[in-house]
Design a protein around this motif. Structure first.
Motif, PDB file in Angstrom:
ATOM      1  N   VAL A 108      28.418  89.953   5.059  1.00  0.00           N
ATOM      2  CA  VAL A 108      27.021  90.179   5.445  1.00  0.00           C
ATOM      3  C   VAL A 108      26.720  91.662   5.269  1.00  0.00           C
ATOM      4  O   VAL A 108      27.421  92.517   5.824  1.00  0.00           O
ATOM      5  N   VAL A 109      25.702  91.943   4.448  1.00  0.00           N
ATOM      6  CA  VAL A 109      25.232  93.322   4.277  1.00  0.00           C
ATOM      7  C   VAL A 109      23.949  93.422   5.085  1.00  0.00           C
ATOM      8  O   VAL A 109      22.912  92.859   4.714  1.00  0.00           O
ATOM      9  N   TYR A 110      24.045  94.134   6.198  1.00  0.00           N
ATOM     10  CA  TYR A 110      22.920  94.211   7.137  1.00  0.00           C
ATOM     11  C   TYR A 110      22.304  95.607   7.071  1.00  0.00           C
ATOM     12  O   TYR A 110      22.993  96.619   6.966  1.00  0.00           O
ATOM     13  N   MET A 112      18.348  97.728   8.242  1.00  0.00           N
ATOM     14  CA  MET A 112      16.928  97.694   8.608  1.00  0.00           C
ATOM     15  C   MET A 112      16.096  97.936   7.344  1.00  0.00           C
ATOM     16  O   MET A 112      16.590  98.350   6.293  1.00  0.00           O
ATOM     17  N   ASN A 113      14.807  97.666   7.455  1.00  0.00           N
ATOM     18  CA  ASN A 113      13.918  97.924   6.318  1.00  0.00           C
ATOM     19  C   ASN A 113      13.986  99.392   5.915  1.00  0.00           C
ATOM     20  O   ASN A 113      13.925 100.286   6.751  1.00  0.00           O
ATOM     21  N   GLY A 114      14.119  99.639   4.602  1.00  0.00           N
ATOM     22  CA  GLY A 114      14.163 101.004   4.097  1.00  0.00           C
ATOM     23  C   GLY A 114      15.525 101.641   4.177  1.00  0.00           C
ATOM     24  O   GLY A 114      15.672 102.838   3.912  1.00  0.00           O
ATOM     25  N   ALA A 115      16.581 100.857   4.502  1.00  0.00           N
ATOM     26  CA  ALA A 115      17.919 101.431   4.633  1.00  0.00           C
ATOM     27  C   ALA A 115      18.675 101.459   3.303  1.00  0.00           C
ATOM     28  O   ALA A 115      19.728 102.081   3.219  1.00  0.00           O
ATOM     29  N   GLY A 116      18.164 100.782   2.270  1.00  0.00           N
ATOM     30  CA  GLY A 116      18.842 100.767   0.976  1.00  0.00           C
ATOM     31  C   GLY A 116      19.432  99.424   0.617  1.00  0.00           C
ATOM     32  O   GLY A 116      20.000  99.250  -0.465  1.00  0.00           O
ATOM     33  N   LYS A 117      19.273  98.456   1.520  1.00  0.00           N
ATOM     34  CA  LYS A 117      19.830  97.121   1.279  1.00  0.00           C
ATOM     35  C   LYS A 117      19.242  96.492   0.012  1.00  0.00           C
ATOM     36  O   LYS A 117      19.968  95.930  -0.815  1.00  0.00           O
ATOM     37  N   SER A 118      17.939  96.611  -0.165  1.00  0.00           N
ATOM     38  CA  SER A 118      17.298  96.017  -1.353  1.00  0.00           C
ATOM     39  C   SER A 118      17.765  96.686  -2.639  1.00  0.00           C
ATOM     40  O   SER A 118      17.863  96.041  -3.691  1.00  0.00           O
ATOM     41  N   GLY A 119      18.052  97.995  -2.569  1.00  0.00           N
ATOM     42  CA  GLY A 119      18.553  98.685  -3.752  1.00  0.00           C
ATOM     43  C   GLY A 119      19.891  98.121  -4.202  1.00  0.00           C
ATOM     44  O   GLY A 119      20.117  97.881  -5.393  1.00  0.00           O
ATOM     45  N   PHE A 120      20.802  97.904  -3.217  1.00  0.00           N
ATOM     46  CA  PHE A 120      22.090  97.297  -3.557  1.00  0.00           C
ATOM     47  C   PHE A 120      21.898  95.882  -4.113  1.00  0.00           C
ATOM     48  O   PHE A 120      22.579  95.464  -5.045  1.00  0.00           O
ATOM     49  N   SER A 121      20.966  95.143  -3.536  1.00  0.00           N
ATOM     50  CA  SER A 121      20.703  93.775  -4.004  1.00  0.00           C
ATOM     51  C   SER A 121      20.202  93.789  -5.443  1.00  0.00           C
ATOM     52  O   SER A 121      20.655  93.006  -6.282  1.00  0.00           O
ATOM     53  N   ARG A 122      19.255  94.698  -5.750  1.00  0.00           N
ATOM     54  CA  ARG A 122      18.757  94.791  -7.129  1.00  0.00           C
ATOM     55  C   ARG A 122      19.880  95.156  -8.093  1.00  0.00           C
ATOM     56  O   ARG A 122      19.935  94.680  -9.222  1.00  0.00           O
ATOM     57  N   PHE A 683      22.609  89.328   2.066  1.00  0.00           N
ATOM     58  CA  PHE A 683      21.857  90.536   2.383  1.00  0.00           C
ATOM     59  C   PHE A 683      20.761  90.142   3.371  1.00  0.00           C
ATOM     60  O   PHE A 683      19.990  89.204   3.114  1.00  0.00           O
ATOM     61  N   THR A 684      20.684  90.860   4.493  1.00  0.00           N
ATOM     62  CA  THR A 684      19.669  90.509   5.482  1.00  0.00           C
ATOM     63  C   THR A 684      19.287  91.716   6.314  1.00  0.00           C
ATOM     64  O   THR A 684      20.058  92.675   6.440  1.00  0.00           O
ATOM     65  N   HIS A 685      18.087  91.642   6.887  1.00  0.00           N
ATOM     66  CA  HIS A 685      17.657  92.672   7.836  1.00  0.00           C
ATOM     67  C   HIS A 685      17.447  92.051   9.218  1.00  0.00           C
ATOM     68  O   HIS A 685      16.937  92.706  10.129  1.00  0.00           O
ATOM     69  N   VAL A 716      31.152  92.461   7.907  1.00  0.00           N
ATOM     70  CA  VAL A 716      29.776  92.907   8.107  1.00  0.00           C
ATOM     71  C   VAL A 716      29.687  94.374   7.705  1.00  0.00           C
ATOM     72  O   VAL A 716      30.412  95.211   8.237  1.00  0.00           O
ATOM     73  N   ILE A 717      28.816  94.668   6.722  1.00  0.00           N
ATOM     74  CA  ILE A 717      28.612  96.037   6.247  1.00  0.00           C
ATOM     75  C   ILE A 717      27.233  96.471   6.679  1.00  0.00           C
ATOM     76  O   ILE A 717      26.228  95.818   6.377  1.00  0.00           O
ATOM     77  N   SER A 718      27.169  97.554   7.406  1.00  0.00           N
ATOM     78  CA  SER A 718      25.894  98.074   7.884  1.00  0.00           C
ATOM     79  C   SER A 718      25.400  99.155   6.920  1.00  0.00           C
ATOM     80  O   SER A 718      26.139 100.077   6.580  1.00  0.00           O
ATOM     81  N   VAL A 719      24.170  98.992   6.478  1.00  0.00           N
ATOM     82  CA  VAL A 719      23.549  99.975   5.589  1.00  0.00           C
ATOM     83  C   VAL A 719      22.511 100.734   6.405  1.00  0.00           C
ATOM     84  O   VAL A 719      21.611 100.129   7.007  1.00  0.00           O
ATOM     85  N   ARG A 720      22.624 102.070   6.414  1.00  0.00           N
ATOM     86  CA  ARG A 720      21.738 102.880   7.254  1.00  0.00           C
ATOM     87  C   ARG A 720      20.978 103.895   6.419  1.00  0.00           C
ATOM     88  O   ARG A 720      21.318 104.176   5.276  1.00  0.00           O
TER      89      ARG A 720
END
Length: 868
Positions: A108-110, A112-122, A683-685, A716-720
């Protein structure tokens, strides 16, 4: 069927393949052995094999697919993503960022919005080449715009591969089996027909084989395209001739003797063409005949002049002239020697020599003409005078005069004079040298090359000059008269032929006959110039025949039909069943949709979700709610991907978007079940999804423990986000850890960094890091109340209440509540907003460390405490 091959054990599919062209069997065998698509060079080699088979002259060893190579029990691909590292140029993600997925099948890559999670997903979508690959932009707020790149570490059938990637190179082929589900993928299943992205092994093999055959056919077509016909079209003037008819008849089977005969052209043909052309140009035949008569007369005169010149310079004349010259010289020498003997006592030298004799002869002429015309020379009687000096002759002079005359009229001198006169006569008979202008005109009339004519004239000049002085016949150069004689003969023949042609031209129908003959000759002359092109065209036509035959062997009809049969029997029916099963597992059994297969040729099958039982034809996306559409898309995606038989990763980007609690729990349960056989990356927020996943894993492990089928705890990987930098990762933030591990992580990982900033006097960094640590400490204290003090009886985001744990609430004491309340009160100001008038003083590192150790000690003591 190849001879000498044992057929025992070959199944229906292999026997069907044995009936295909041998080059196709060779291509199939090479696909199996290479386990990859052919390179362009290998495609070219297969095209050559196809052509060889089509022409009946295979020049390579043909191959055959091994028995059992495509057995249905063949193992699928096993893959796992291990790490995304050295990220550069991806949105605002910090340079060098990494995601460590670990060994767990559930990641699980967790963030918050704007933390970079979507960048890794793309990034993962681009690396794997999903059907909805997004554009990747660098940080638009940075002056530095490095191109996107990363290094992917993956396990492929238990072999670890390190795969560099850049946005320019596109998707990594080895990772194309990684399947990604996101909103765009969901839309592709629900809102439009979506091609099934999996195929059973034999269908995949046929798909690749069809592409190979198409590429071979394209290569054959390319070879045909570079063989355009260079055969010229007969000019309109040659239409209707034998040459034009031959040109149209040229085929690959045309033999060389036929070409030689049709394209033959000789000097006689060319002469005949010129004769007819000249004849046909005559409009006034009588006038032309007069011109020819004049040319005949001129030619007679020219021939006579040439004959006269040739005879006058003949070898016989040359020999006669040389002999006379040598005779005169010899006799003059004898006379000169006699004179020297006679006048040896003369007062002057040279008496009797040529110059003296000339003087004496002139004196004779003068005496007999003017001085003493009535008396014979010399006059020596008194009172005669010398005709040279006009002095009176004395006795000695009169005697010398008489002696001189006696010598001149003597025998040797007379013989010498006669010989010299003969020489002069012969030299006088030599022909005159032709005038240059007349010669030029004559040469032109004879149609002799001017340079050749000039050469003959020079040869005549040299021979004539030599005949005037040569002392031997060897010193007289020859003249090649054949040039003129041949030209004269040729011109005589041409005039005669033209006279005959003009006479014939006056006969009825002869002009038409000549015109047709002239047309045929012109066409054949033109065709003779095209002979090389004709021969090249025959070679090209032979190649085209071979390529046409090869194209017939490179048709994919049979392969496509076989794949369509497999698609109908294996793909369409299997996919429909899997979709129904997945929809039920996800709680969507009541949703009235069914996938309908849409064959599109070459074995390609698309599916479109239709409303089951609908009375009017309406697209499913227009009827389903957003949540229903999401569940249907998930069911379609999982059913689609599970058909491949590969244990390849599934990546879900916010899979529970728009879902209610019930659907969300069903999806979480399905993700956990999928992770038993493959890697699942989410990937989730949403903290709710994280909590549900943990609870589902725990429930599954409690149920499966007795069977030894426990699922590893999820990674669980936290992206900040830290200021403007995103993509900062850690294993799990304090917000998401269980209390005791969270307190220890703060103490062992975060607190040393805080102390480093404090000791280094880095005020800004220290304030930011200490505030974040205090905030996380406050959250962990809150979670201590939920998980430890209240024994996880009721959990956030979880509908179930664990009533069996109610007995553990008896462990709670008043001092526990006071301890936790004191910590909550002290650290709440770092998590909740405070009035600007109230100063928020940060604790020092030692104070925070003491509170952490107290919290850890309390958690451990409370967990060991017995219920009373």
């Amino acid at each position: 069927m190849m001879e000498g091959v044992e057929e025992i054990g070959r199944d229906e599919f292999e026997q069907w393949l044995d009936d295909r062209p041998q080059w196709v069997q060779t291509a199939a065998s090479r696909l199996i052995s290479a386990v990859r698509r052919p390179t362009p060079e290998e495609i070219s080699a297969l095209a050559s094999i196809c052509i060889a088979e089509a022409t009946g002259r295979p020049d390579v060893v043909l191959e055959r697919m091994p028995t059992g190579a495509l057995g249905s029990t063949a193992a699928g691909l096993t893959m796992k993503l291990l790490k995304v590292d050295e990220v550069q140029g991806v949105n605002a993600i910090k340079a060098g960022a990494a995601l460590e997925f670990g060994d767990s099948n559930l990641v699980v890559v967790y963030g918050m919005n704007g933390a970079g999670k979507s960048g890794f997903s793309r990034l993962i979508k681009s690396v794997c080449g999903t059907r909805s690959t997004p554009d990747i932009h660098p940080n638009v707020f940075s002056d530095v715009a490095a191109p996107a790149s990363a290094v992917i570490t993956a396990s492929l059938d238990e072999a670890v591969s390190v795969l560099p990637w850049s946005v320019e190179q596109g998707a990594i082929p080895k990772l194309r089996n990684v399947q990604v589900f996101d909103s765009l993928t969901a839309n592709s299943y629900v809102q439009s027909k979506s091609e099934a992205s999996y195929e059973p092994r034999r269908m995949r093999f046929l798909s690749t084989l069809i592409r190979v055959v198409d590429e071979v056919a394209a290569e054959i077509g390319r070879r045909k395209a570079v063989l355009p016909s260079l055969l010229p079209v007969a000019p309109p003037a040659h239409v209707g001739t034998t040459a034009a008819a031959f040109l149209k008849s040229v085929r690959h089977a045309t033999k060389q003797p036929e070409v030689d005969a049709a394209c033959a052209w000789t000097a006689q043909d060319d002469q005949r063409r010129l004769e007819i052309e000249t004849t046909l140009k005559q409009v006034d035949v009588p006038a032309r005949q007069k011109v020819l008569n004049a040319d005949k007369s001129r030619l007679v005169l020219l021939k006579n002049r040439t004959t006269s010149l040739k005879d006058g310079l003949s070898q016989l004349k040359a020999a006669e002239l040389v002999a006379a010259r040598m005779d005169a010289r010899a006799k003059r020498k004898a006379a000169s020697e006699d004179a020297e003997k006679v006048f040896v006592n003369s007062a002057l030298d040279g008496v009797g020599k040529d110059s003296w004799r000339l003087l004496w002869e002139q004196a004779r002429v003068y005496s007999e003409t003017f001085a003493y015309p009535e008396e014979p020379f010399p006059v020596a009687d008194e009172p005669a005078r010398c005709v040279l000096c006009h002095q009176q002759l004395d006795e000695g002079a009169r005697t010398r005069m008489k002696d001189f005359e006696a010598f001149v009229k003597g025998g040797l001198e007379t013989v010498a004079k006669e010989a010299e006169q003969t020489l002069q006569k012969l030299m006088g008979e030599l022909p005159a040298f032709p005038p240059a202008e007349q010669w030029k005109v004559d040469v032109e009339f004879l149609r002799v090359d001017p340079q050749v004519g000039e050469g003959v004239l020079k040869a005549i000049a040299l021979r004539l000059e030599a005949m005037n002085v040569a002392a031997s016949i060897a010193g007289v150069p020859p003249v090649d008269w054949s040039v003129l004689e041949t030209a004269i003969t040729r011109l005589e023949e041409l005039i005669a032929k033209e006279e005959q042609a003009l006479a014939d031209l006056q006969k009825d129908g002869k002009r038409q006959e000549l015109e047709q003959e002239f047309k045929e000759l012109k066409a054949r002359a033109w065709l003779s110039e095209q002979k090389a092109l004709v021969e090249g065209e025959i070679i090209r036509l032979k190649s085209m025949r071979d390529l046409d035959a090869a194209e017939k062997l490179a048709r994919t009809n049979a392969l496509t039909q076989k794949k369509n049969d497999l698609a109908r029997d294996e793909l369409a029916n299997g996919y429909r069943d899997r979709f129904a099963a997945e929809l039920e597992l996800l709680g969507g059994k009541r949703i009235p949709v069914v996938p309908e297969p849409i064959p599109e040729g070459k074995g390609k099958v698309n599916f479109q979700l239709t409303l089951k039982g609908a009375k009017r034809k309406v697209h499913a996306s227009s009827i389903l709610s957003e949540g229903e559409g999401r569940i249907v898309a998930l069911a379609a995606f999982i059913a689609d991907m599970l058909g491949s038989g590969h244990s390849t990763p599934f990546v879900f980007d916010d899979p529970v978007s728009s879902l209610d609690q019930e659907f969300e729990e069903r999806v979480v349960g399905r993700l956990v079940a999928l992770s038993k056989t493959r890697q699942v990356i989410v990937f989730t927020h949403r903290l709710s999804l994280l909590a549900l996943l943990e609870d589902a894993v725990k429930k599954h492990n409690e149920f499966a423990a007795v069977h030894g089928q426990e699922i590893a705890e999820p990674t669980v990987i936290s992206v900040r986000r830290l200021g403007s930098v995103v993509g900062v990762t850690e294993d799990l933030s304090a917000r998401n850890r269980k209390p005791a591990p969270g307190f220890k992580a703060l103490r062992d990982q975060r607190l040393p960094m805080v102390k480093k900033f404090h000791e280094g006097g880095l005020t800004a960094e220290y304030d930011f890091a200490m505030k974040a640590a205090c905030s996380d400490f406050r959250i962990l204290v809150e979670r201590s109340i939920e998980y430890t003090l209240l024994c996880d009886v009721v959990g956030r985001f979880r509908r179930s209440v664990k009533t069996l744990l109610l007995r553990d609430l008896a462990k709670i004491r008043a001092e526990d509540c006071a301890f936790l309340d004191e910590l909550m009160t002290r650290y709440s100001r770092f998590e909740h907003s405070q009035s600007d008038e109230i100063a928020t003083e940060l604790p020092d590192p030692d104070e925070l460390k003491k509170d952490l150790e107290n919290a850890i000690a309390w958690c451990e003591e409370f967990s060991k405490r017995k219920s009373t």
